[in-house]
Enzyme design. Structure first.
Site, PDB file in Angstrom:
ATOM      1  N   LYS A 160       0.836  -1.207   0.000  1.00  0.00           N
ATOM      2  CA  LYS A 160       0.000   0.000   0.000  1.00  0.00           C
ATOM      3  C   LYS A 160       0.868   1.254   0.000  1.00  0.00           C
ATOM      4  CE  LYS A 160      -4.098  -1.616   2.529  1.00  0.00           C
ATOM      5  NZ  LYS A 160      -4.957  -1.326   3.698  1.00  0.00           N
ATOM      6  N   LEU A 205      -6.700  -9.102   3.820  1.00  0.00           N
ATOM      7  CA  LEU A 205      -7.914  -9.734   4.347  1.00  0.00           C
ATOM      8  C   LEU A 205      -8.865  -9.934   3.165  1.00  0.00           C
ATOM      9  CD1 LEU A 205      -8.319  -7.637   7.634  1.00  0.00           C
ATOM     10  CD2 LEU A 205      -7.081  -9.782   7.284  1.00  0.00           C
ATOM     11  N   LYS A 239     -19.024   4.270  -2.060  1.00  0.00           N
ATOM     12  CA  LYS A 239     -20.034   3.667  -1.196  1.00  0.00           C
ATOM     13  C   LYS A 239     -21.426   3.887  -1.781  1.00  0.00           C
ATOM     14  CE  LYS A 239     -17.069   4.549   2.775  1.00  0.00           C
ATOM     15  NZ  LYS A 239     -16.749   5.534   3.840  1.00  0.00           N
ATOM     16  N   GLU A 289      -7.237   3.217   8.301  1.00  0.00           N
ATOM     17  CA  GLU A 289      -7.025   4.628   7.990  1.00  0.00           C
ATOM     18  C   GLU A 289      -7.905   5.484   8.884  1.00  0.00           C
ATOM     19  OE1 GLU A 289      -7.868   5.316   3.818  1.00  0.00           O
ATOM     20  OE2 GLU A 289      -6.635   3.614   3.240  1.00  0.00           O
ATOM     21  N   ARG A 293     -12.282  14.432   8.546  1.00  0.00           N
ATOM     22  CA  ARG A 293     -13.331  15.321   8.034  1.00  0.00           C
ATOM     23  C   ARG A 293     -14.707  14.790   8.426  1.00  0.00           C
ATOM     24  NH1 ARG A 293     -12.096  11.668   3.898  1.00  0.00           N
ATOM     25  NH2 ARG A 293     -13.918  10.377   3.476  1.00  0.00           N
ATOM     26  N   ARG A 339     -27.044   6.377  -1.168  1.00  0.00           N
ATOM     27  CA  ARG A 339     -26.460   7.481  -1.950  1.00  0.00           C
ATOM     28  C   ARG A 339     -27.022   7.408  -3.362  1.00  0.00           C
ATOM     29  NH1 ARG A 339     -20.012   8.184  -0.816  1.00  0.00           N
ATOM     30  NH2 ARG A 339     -20.049   7.783   1.426  1.00  0.00           N
TER      31      ARG A 339
END
Ligand code: MV4
Length: 452
Positions: A160, A205, A239, A289, A293, A339
């Site tokens: 990563k 994972l 998402k 992570e 915000r 959404r």
């Protein structure tokens, strides 16, 4: 008690409106900024004042720091709320806001910078006792180091990018013979995308859920959490549906993780709102992570906690104390957010254009966060999110029934939207059982593809 008289909202669309609503209820005047493409946008219409800050391209308007700071100065705003996206996690912007004698409604620039570096974020969480995915203890400088860590944590592994996040600069190696390629490609992509080829390694994972914890801290050392959101239903790191709470957590698991993260953030001196992202697999949490915000999906947390996160952000930024402690925060019922984007529900091709008809659903436990109106033209220059439909009900199964009903009432005509996809998801038995991982939606979408 000190409070701002005027806040500049450095964003657009539904989130600009969301922040405006909080300000208005608090008696705070608002300044909208907008690009030339957004002159007739709802956030501009409702704000007390507005300033045009540039042409349509985001880099020339919503990312134009000089224009935004000028707008704040000429209107006499005392604070800036960045919303999400755009400048919300830009440490230099936060510093410049403060250097101009204004308050940045968010964490300190140092905390934004720390969490923007995924290696630094993991190191901080490790020292605070937050559980992590097994992997390298920091940045890796050679392929041999990577190979040695992979031997310990076992394949499959991920390389990563330290500057990555949101899925960018990430390569999987299923076995040792794939490691060199993953190492090279991840570093090259990281260099090209972020100008920084620092990488680290984690055990991969293979079927996790994505569960995140909402936290809030004041400037006086008080930190609370508002529970978790399950954001596993995503496609290509976008998402689609979020829930609070997660279908797989009970209140003991929530309390345990919440206690760990709030104690950690207190030690760190964290301020304002934040979200810790975890992968959850085999009943274990692993931090990946932290987002510094307000997030798109914050409303599901608001619905189950009965709080207004944006008002809380503004209050603590003004220096007020939280005024409540963890035991005062009660979780009630279940909330789900859909959404809704201006995209083809099968190909996900963006579909901006003129909205000829708009009807928002209503009724008990239904909330729609949207800047849409009939006759509005969705511009092609920005994110395709046009509405968040949020339902709240005493139980998850009642929330699903309410969601199906509300989706059926909602009308957005003139453009293609993802409403039909949401209708299929709520009717799916696996979704209804809460039986899904981060890979579920991609398979669901692929299955439905026409046979030709
Ligand atoms: C992972 C992972 C599996 N194992 N890390 C993708 C985005 C970035 N935030 C972290 N991501 C992942 N990290 C380990 N060790 C799988 C993902 C991942 C993912 C995570 C959360 C939500 C959606 C995802 C979709 C694909 C991959």
């Amino acid at each position: 008690m000190r409070m701002f008289g005027k806040i500049l909202i450095a964003n657009r669309g539904e989130i600009a409106l969301r922040v405006h609503r909080a300000c208005q209820e608090m008696g705070i005047r608002t300044v909208a900024v907008h690009s030339t493409a957004d002159a007739t946008a709802m956030h501009v219409r409702l704000a007390d004042e507005s300033v045009c800050i540039g042409p349509p391209a985001a880099r020339d308007s919503y990312l134009n720091v000089a224009a935004i700071l000028s707008a704040a100065t000429i209107t006499g705003a005392e604070a800036i709320h960045p919303g999400y996206g755009f400048l919300s996690e830009n440490a230099r912007f936060a510093e410049m806001v403060e250097a101009h004698g204004l308050t940045f409604i968010g964490p300190t620039a140092d905390h934004i910078r720390m969490m923007g570096d995924k290696i630094a974020a993991k190191a901080a969480m490790r020292s605070l006792g937050v559980p992590l995915v097994p992997g390298s203890d920091g940045a890796l400088t050679t392929l041999e180091e990577a190979r040695a860590v992979a031997e310990v944590v076992k394949y499959p592994v991920l390389i990563k990018a330290a500057a990555g996040g949101g899925g960018r600069g990430m390569k999987v190696a299923h076995a040792e013979d794939e490691l060199e390629e993953a190492w090279r490609v991840a570093r090259a992509e990281a260099k090209a995308a972020f100008g920084d080829d620092s990488v680290y390694l984690e055990k991969y994972l293979d079927r996790p859920r994505h569960i995140e914890m909402q936290v809030l801290a004041d400037n006086h050392g008080n930190v609370v959490h508002f529970g978790e959101r399950d954001c596993s239903l995503q496609r290509r790191h976008q998402k689609l549906v979020e829930e609070a709470g997660s279908p797989v957590l009970d209140s003991a698991a929530r309390d345990a993780l919440g206690t760990t993260v709030t104690a950690g953030l207190r030690k760190l001196g964290y301020r304002n709102a934040g979200t810790l992202e975890f992968l959850w697999q085999d009943n274990q949490f692993a931090f990946i992570e932290m987002n510094t915000r307000l997030q798109v999906e914050h409303p599901v947390t608001e619905m189950v906690c009965g709080i207004d996160l944006v008002k809380e952000q503004i209050r603590v930024a003004a220096g007020q104390t939280l005024g409540y402690a963890q035991p005062d925060i009660r979780f009630s019922g279940h909330a789900i957010e859909c959404r809704i984007t201006a995209e083809d529900p099968e190909t996900f091709a963006p579909n901006p254009g003129r909205v000829t008809q708009y009807h928002a659903p209503g009724g008990l436990g239904v909330r729609v966060d949207s800047a849409l109106y009939a006759g509005y033209t969705v511009p092609p220059h920005y994110d395709s999110l046009i509405a968040k439909l949020v339902v709240h009900a005493p139980t998850r199964s009642e929330a699903i029934g309410r969601l199906r009903r509300a989706l059926g009432e909602m009308v957005v005509a003139g453009i293609k939207t993802t409403l039909p996809l949401h209708q299929r998801v709520v009717d799916d038995p696996e979704f209804q059982r809460g039986d899904y991982t981060i890979h579920w939606l991609e398979r669901f979408v692929a299955k439905a593809e026409p046979a030709d």
